[in-house]
Design an enzyme around this catalytic site. Structure first.
Site, PDB file in Angstrom:
ATOM      1  N   SER A 273       0.420  -1.684  -0.295  1.00  0.00           N
ATOM      2  CA  SER A 273      -0.198  -0.165   0.195  1.00  0.00           C
ATOM      3  C   SER A 273       0.756   1.803  -0.135  1.00  0.00           C
ATOM      4  O   SER A 273       1.250   1.599  -0.875  1.00  0.00           O
ATOM      5  CB  SER A 273      -1.428  -0.048   1.321  1.00  0.00           C
ATOM      6  OG  SER A 273      -1.939   1.357   1.006  1.00  0.00           O
TER       7      SER A 273
ATOM      8  N   HIS B  53      -8.136  -5.674   0.713  1.00  0.00           N
ATOM      9  CA  HIS B  53      -7.439  -4.236   0.466  1.00  0.00           C
ATOM     10  C   HIS B  53      -6.050  -4.890   1.229  1.00  0.00           C
ATOM     11  O   HIS B  53      -4.569  -4.964   1.580  1.00  0.00           O
ATOM     12  CB  HIS B  53      -7.151  -3.354   0.894  1.00  0.00           C
ATOM     13  CG  HIS B  53      -6.264  -2.210   0.898  1.00  0.00           C
ATOM     14  ND1 HIS B  53      -5.587  -1.819  -0.864  1.00  0.00           N
ATOM     15  CD2 HIS B  53      -5.476  -1.167   1.610  1.00  0.00           C
ATOM     16  CE1 HIS B  53      -4.762  -0.996  -0.494  1.00  0.00           C
ATOM     17  NE2 HIS B  53      -4.307  -0.922   0.807  1.00  0.00           N
TER      18      HIS B  53
END
Ligand SMILES: *[C@@H]1O[C@H](CO)[C@@H](O)[C@H](O)[C@H]1NC(C)=O
Ligand SMILES: *[C@@H]1O[C@H](CO)[C@@H](O)[C@H](O)[C@H]1NC(C)=O
Length: 392
Positions: free
Chosen positions: A162, A366
């Site tokens: 990320s 995610h």
């Protein structure tokens, strides 16, 4: 709804929640990175890396084969812990078992990197005056140099997750000499422009500038620090039995994509024990700016101050064509923050993408990369294949 009503709703919600029983907090929720490493069979060392501007960052090291150093970089509001909180099935332990020389960094501002050579994070508000810019330009290369010096190698492999990927692209673009120090950069949930985020993430991003102004007004420059009131409230609510529904299913999953099977109720309190780990308001605001403008560029101070700082009205963009290191991109269909569309755009900008993989599962989201129950089966084998091929 007027303010009093809103406050009433919040107070009664907290009231109801605090009456639900507490889960037994698992031991792993309260352990530090080094304690977890020890528990799962590997001694970790703690090194202090001094980064640009005098920030002192803890770098964790699980020693292995010196000729195979690998650096792990965490995501936003997070810490090194995310790479080890799954214990025996975590990435840090899996790499250590395979005799990699594992280094897990922390960027400035989190629970392990809240120290400074002269400033005090609690009393000096200037301490919090940093964003992605400083993380990518100073913190990441300071750790890369430290690892290379300690191992005597001239290259290492890097895994980022990320915002840990964003900071690497920023580094490759702004200090191109670092491209030659990287054998392979494995990007988990790559984040660069955040142009095509999906609801609810996209809606929260739309609202974020308002929140930023409000926080700025009350001089609240640290976000979700370990000892903050907000963090205490979050921990209290989210580690209760109802916390799984309230904080994960109807909370975090709205931002990250839902995949309940991968984060089981017994494990969620461990997540809450380690995440969020604190960062600066400015860091998150920078990511929000990048998302809203659709441009991968430096921090936007507003026209007048931009002029002072950059001698132009808008912040300069980072040149992705300068990121010449080998990059492997790994994306997922149910990731509302790092979307396939954005990752494919990034793939076209980067000059040296050697592998692009989309996770098979339709619900991989995610957070599954770092917290997923079965990531050691669905994701790690691919990471090891890439390392075997490029970590030469
Ligand atoms: C972790 O895995 C190792 C090797 O399989 C095993 O010996 C150890 O007992 C496990 N540790 C825990 C705490 O589960
Ligand atoms: C939180 O407070 C404890 C106890 O005062 C302290 O030891 C610790 O360093 C603090 N952690 C952070 C991240 O501020």
């Amino acid at each position: 709804m007027n303010k009093i009503l809103i406050r009433l709703v919040i107070v009664s919600a907290i009231g109801v929640l605090s009456q639900t029983s507490r889960n037994d907090i698992p031991e792993d929720a309260t352990m530090t990175f080094s304690e977890l490493a020890d528990k799962y069979g590997h001694k970790a060392e703690e090194h202090d890396v001094i980064s640009g501007g005098g920030y002192i960052l803890t770098l964790f090291h699980i020693p292995g084969d010196k000729h195979r150093p690998i650096l792990l970089i965490h995501g936003a509001i997070d810490s090194a812990d995310s790479y080890i909180m799954r214990g025996n099935t975590s990435l840090a332990i899996a790499l250590a078992r395979d005799k990699y020389d594992v280094w897990v960094m922390n960027y400035r501002g989190n629970r392990y990197a809240r120290r400074h050579t002269s400033m005090d994070a609690d009393s000096n508000q200037e301490y919090w005056d940093f964003s992605l810019t400083e993380i990518g330009y100073y913190d990441v290369p300071a750790n890369i140099d430290y690892v290379l010096k300690k191992t005597g190698e001239d290259k290492l492999s890097v895994i980022g997750y990320s915002e840990g990927t964003t900071s690497m692209y920023l580094l490759g673009a702004t200090r191109p000499e670092y491209n030659d120090k990287v054998k392979i950069f494995i990007s988990l949930a790559p984040v660069c422009t955040l142009k095509n985020t999906k609801p609810l993430a996209s809606i929260v991003i739309q609202l974020a500038p308002l929140l930023n102004v409000a926080l700025e007004m009350i001089n609240s420059n640290e976000l979700m620090g370990q000892n903050s009131t907000l963090r205490a409230l979050f921990t209290d609510v989210c580690s209760r039995k109802a916390g799984y529904e309230v904080c994960l299913i109807n909370g975090l999953f709205l931002l990250t994509g839902a995949d309940a099977k991968e984060i089981e109720p017994e494990f969620f309190p461990v997540v809450v024990g380690h995440f969020p780990a604190g960062t600066s308001r400015k860091n998150i605001n920078h990511l929000v700016q990048i998302s809203l403008s659709g441009k991968f560029r430096d921090y936007d101070y507003g026209m007048m101050k931009n002029m002072e700082k950059y001698r132009r009205f808008t912040p300069p963009e980072y040149d992705l064509s300068k990121v010449t290191m080998k990059v492997a991109l790994i994306a997922a269909k149910n990731d509302k923050l790092s979307t396939i569309k954005d990752v494919e755009w990034l793939r076209e900008q980067l000059p040296n993408v050697v592998d692009y993989t989309v996770m098979k599962s339709n619900v991989f989201n995610h957070v599954d990369y770092i917290w997923g129950r079965t990531a050691h089966k669905t994701l790690f084998p691919h990471i090891f294949r890439l390392l075997n091929k490029y970590n030469k």
